[in-house]
Design a protein around this motif. Structure first.
Motif, PDB file in Angstrom:
ATOM      1  N   ASN A   1       0.923  -1.123   0.026  1.00  0.00           N
ATOM      2  CA  ASN A   1       0.163  -0.076   0.014  1.00  0.00           C
ATOM      3  C   ASN A   1       0.912   1.147  -0.073  1.00  0.00           C
ATOM      4  N   THR A   2       2.143   1.342  -0.240  1.00  0.00           N
ATOM      5  CA  THR A   2       2.949   2.293  -0.436  1.00  0.00           C
ATOM      6  C   THR A   2       2.433   3.211  -1.649  1.00  0.00           C
ATOM      7  N   VAL A   3       2.154   4.540  -1.413  1.00  0.00           N
ATOM      8  CA  VAL A   3       1.618   5.305  -2.700  1.00  0.00           C
ATOM      9  C   VAL A   3       2.760   5.877  -3.348  1.00  0.00           C
ATOM     10  N   PHE A   4       2.609   5.910  -4.580  1.00  0.00           N
ATOM     11  CA  PHE A   4       3.489   6.323  -5.682  1.00  0.00           C
ATOM     12  C   PHE A   4       2.916   7.361  -6.636  1.00  0.00           C
ATOM     13  N   ILE A   5       3.610   8.634  -6.768  1.00  0.00           N
ATOM     14  CA  ILE A   5       3.199   9.636  -7.810  1.00  0.00           C
ATOM     15  C   ILE A   5       4.558   9.696  -8.612  1.00  0.00           C
ATOM     16  N   ALA A   6       4.269   9.388  -9.829  1.00  0.00           N
ATOM     17  CA  ALA A   6       5.488   9.509 -10.897  1.00  0.00           C
ATOM     18  C   ALA A   6       6.568   8.597 -10.531  1.00  0.00           C
ATOM     19  N   ARG A   7       6.130   7.511 -10.100  1.00  0.00           N
ATOM     20  CA  ARG A   7       7.018   6.521  -9.920  1.00  0.00           C
ATOM     21  C   ARG A   7       7.993   6.697  -8.554  1.00  0.00           C
ATOM     22  N   ARG A   8       7.603   7.567  -7.885  1.00  0.00           N
ATOM     23  CA  ARG A   8       8.236   7.724  -6.691  1.00  0.00           C
ATOM     24  C   ARG A   8       7.382   7.629  -5.496  1.00  0.00           C
ATOM     25  N   PRO A   9       7.992   7.049  -4.221  1.00  0.00           N
ATOM     26  CA  PRO A   9       7.214   6.992  -3.375  1.00  0.00           C
ATOM     27  C   PRO A   9       6.944   8.212  -2.561  1.00  0.00           C
ATOM     28  N   THR A  10       5.757   8.398  -2.228  1.00  0.00           N
ATOM     29  CA  THR A  10       5.415   9.432  -1.245  1.00  0.00           C
ATOM     30  C   THR A  10       5.657   9.837  -0.009  1.00  0.00           C
ATOM     31  N   GLY A  11       5.797   8.601   0.410  1.00  0.00           N
ATOM     32  CA  GLY A  11       5.980   8.435   2.008  1.00  0.00           C
ATOM     33  C   GLY A  11       4.624   8.125   2.647  1.00  0.00           C
ATOM     34  N   GLU A  12       3.455   7.998   1.959  1.00  0.00           N
ATOM     35  CA  GLU A  12       2.365   7.738   2.411  1.00  0.00           C
ATOM     36  C   GLU A  12       1.973   6.317   2.248  1.00  0.00           C
ATOM     37  N   VAL A  13       1.273   5.898   3.122  1.00  0.00           N
ATOM     38  CA  VAL A  13       0.838   4.385   2.903  1.00  0.00           C
ATOM     39  C   VAL A  13      -0.744   4.671   2.866  1.00  0.00           C
ATOM     40  N   TYR A  14      -1.336   3.970   1.628  1.00  0.00           N
ATOM     41  CA  TYR A  14      -3.027   4.068   1.425  1.00  0.00           C
ATOM     42  C   TYR A  14      -3.791   3.599   2.663  1.00  0.00           C
ATOM     43  N   SER A  15      -4.849   4.616   2.851  1.00  0.00           N
ATOM     44  CA  SER A  15      -5.647   4.084   3.979  1.00  0.00           C
ATOM     45  C   SER A  15      -7.105   4.816   3.278  1.00  0.00           C
ATOM     46  N   GLU A  16      -7.914   4.543   4.149  1.00  0.00           N
ATOM     47  CA  GLU A  16      -9.368   5.095   3.619  1.00  0.00           C
ATOM     48  C   GLU A  16      -9.512   6.697   3.915  1.00  0.00           C
ATOM     49  N   ARG A  17      -8.821   7.068   5.228  1.00  0.00           N
ATOM     50  CA  ARG A  17      -8.526   8.271   5.394  1.00  0.00           C
ATOM     51  C   ARG A  17      -7.662   8.996   4.184  1.00  0.00           C
ATOM     52  N   LEU A  18      -6.686   8.468   3.892  1.00  0.00           N
ATOM     53  CA  LEU A  18      -6.171   9.289   2.759  1.00  0.00           C
ATOM     54  C   LEU A  18      -6.866   9.352   1.249  1.00  0.00           C
ATOM     55  N   ALA A  19      -7.390   8.121   1.220  1.00  0.00           N
ATOM     56  CA  ALA A  19      -8.419   8.248   0.036  1.00  0.00           C
ATOM     57  C   ALA A  19      -9.448   9.400   0.209  1.00  0.00           C
ATOM     58  N   HIS A  20     -10.184   9.601   1.317  1.00  0.00           N
ATOM     59  CA  HIS A  20     -11.243  10.663   1.419  1.00  0.00           C
ATOM     60  C   HIS A  20     -10.381  12.143   1.498  1.00  0.00           C
ATOM     61  N   GLN A  21      -9.209  12.172   1.802  1.00  0.00           N
ATOM     62  CA  GLN A  21      -8.404  13.389   1.824  1.00  0.00           C
ATOM     63  C   GLN A  21      -7.926  13.777   0.455  1.00  0.00           C
ATOM     64  N   PHE A  22      -7.637  12.764  -0.558  1.00  0.00           N
ATOM     65  CA  PHE A  22      -7.341  13.068  -1.717  1.00  0.00           C
ATOM     66  C   PHE A  22      -8.295  12.190  -2.784  1.00  0.00           C
ATOM     67  N   PRO A  23      -9.648  12.600  -3.189  1.00  0.00           N
ATOM     68  CA  PRO A  23     -10.510  11.698  -3.762  1.00  0.00           C
ATOM     69  C   PRO A  23     -10.333  11.636  -5.368  1.00  0.00           C
ATOM     70  N   GLU A  24      -9.388  12.547  -5.936  1.00  0.00           N
ATOM     71  CA  GLU A  24      -9.162  12.770  -7.243  1.00  0.00           C
ATOM     72  C   GLU A  24      -7.809  11.939  -7.777  1.00  0.00           C
ATOM     73  N   ARG A  25      -7.156  11.564  -6.764  1.00  0.00           N
ATOM     74  CA  ARG A  25      -6.049  10.673  -7.159  1.00  0.00           C
ATOM     75  C   ARG A  25      -6.402   9.153  -7.685  1.00  0.00           C
ATOM     76  N   ASP A  26      -5.484   8.806  -8.757  1.00  0.00           N
ATOM     77  CA  ASP A  26      -5.656   7.584  -9.517  1.00  0.00           C
ATOM     78  C   ASP A  26      -4.254   6.833  -8.623  1.00  0.00           C
ATOM     79  N   TRP A  27      -4.909   6.012  -7.716  1.00  0.00           N
ATOM     80  CA  TRP A  27      -3.817   5.434  -6.693  1.00  0.00           C
ATOM     81  C   TRP A  27      -3.101   4.436  -7.510  1.00  0.00           C
ATOM     82  N   ILE A  28      -1.776   4.509  -7.397  1.00  0.00           N
ATOM     83  CA  ILE A  28      -0.765   3.542  -7.786  1.00  0.00           C
ATOM     84  C   ILE A  28      -0.127   3.256  -6.419  1.00  0.00           C
ATOM     85  N   LEU A  29      -0.192   1.890  -6.269  1.00  0.00           N
ATOM     86  CA  LEU A  29       0.234   1.322  -4.920  1.00  0.00           C
ATOM     87  C   LEU A  29       1.238  -0.013  -5.084  1.00  0.00           C
ATOM     88  N   SER A  30       2.056  -0.014  -3.879  1.00  0.00           N
ATOM     89  CA  SER A  30       2.751  -1.325  -3.672  1.00  0.00           C
ATOM     90  C   SER A  30       3.874  -1.705  -4.549  1.00  0.00           C
TER      91      SER A  30
END
Length: 145
Positions: free
Chosen positions: A48-77
């Motif tokens: 569930n590590t979150v990636f943006i532009a092939r770089r880990p953001t330091g975030e781990v996906y959670s429902e809370r994070l999903a609600h905080q950033f509903p526009e993201r196309d999640w690239i995980l793990s």
């Protein structure tokens, strides 16, 4: 994929493009045909590590994070970045899978598999993509049908 000398293909449930199959740049379609793994990103990172532009953001996906950033196309793990092998079909000007950033990657486990939902990539369950990542390597052929 045939990851070892047994020539036994690997099968996993996946989700492909909402726009269906296709190779054109900016189409939002999943390219078909012969590819190979060009690059791999995320080995050893937590599921569930979150990636943006092939770089880990330091975030781990959670429902809370999903609600905080509903526009993201999640690239995980994990990210398995594909490159086309068929000139004019999935490689080259206007159709290049690598330049289109076509990946096999993890997605939130709440997302359905077997239902087209992506913007062109191949989405997998996080545990499945981590297992696949550990069984493949750069250069291994991949066929998308």
């Amino acid at each position: 994929m045939f990851p070892d000398d047994t020539s036994t293909p690997l099968y996993y449930p996946v989700s492909t493009a909402l726009n269906g199959p296709g190779e054109r740049q900016s189409s939002g379609c999943t390219p078909t045909g012969r590819h190979y793994v060009r690059a791999m990103v995320g080995g050893g990172l937590p599921l569930n590590t979150v990636f943006i532009a092939r770089r880990p953001t330091g975030e781990v996906y959670s429902e809370r994070l999903a609600h905080q950033f509903p526009e993201r196309d999640w690239i995980l793990s994990r990210i398995i970045w594909l490159c086309g092998l068929e000139l004019g079909k999935n490689r080259g000007s206007g159709v290049d899978s690598f330049r289109r950033f076509i990946y096999i990657h993890g997605t939130p486990d709440t997302e359905p598999m077997g239902v087209p939902r992506s913007h062109g990539c191949i989405r997998m369950r996080n545990t499945d993509v981590a297992e696949l990542y550990d069984r493949v390597w750069p250069g291994i052929p991949v066929t998308i049908r």
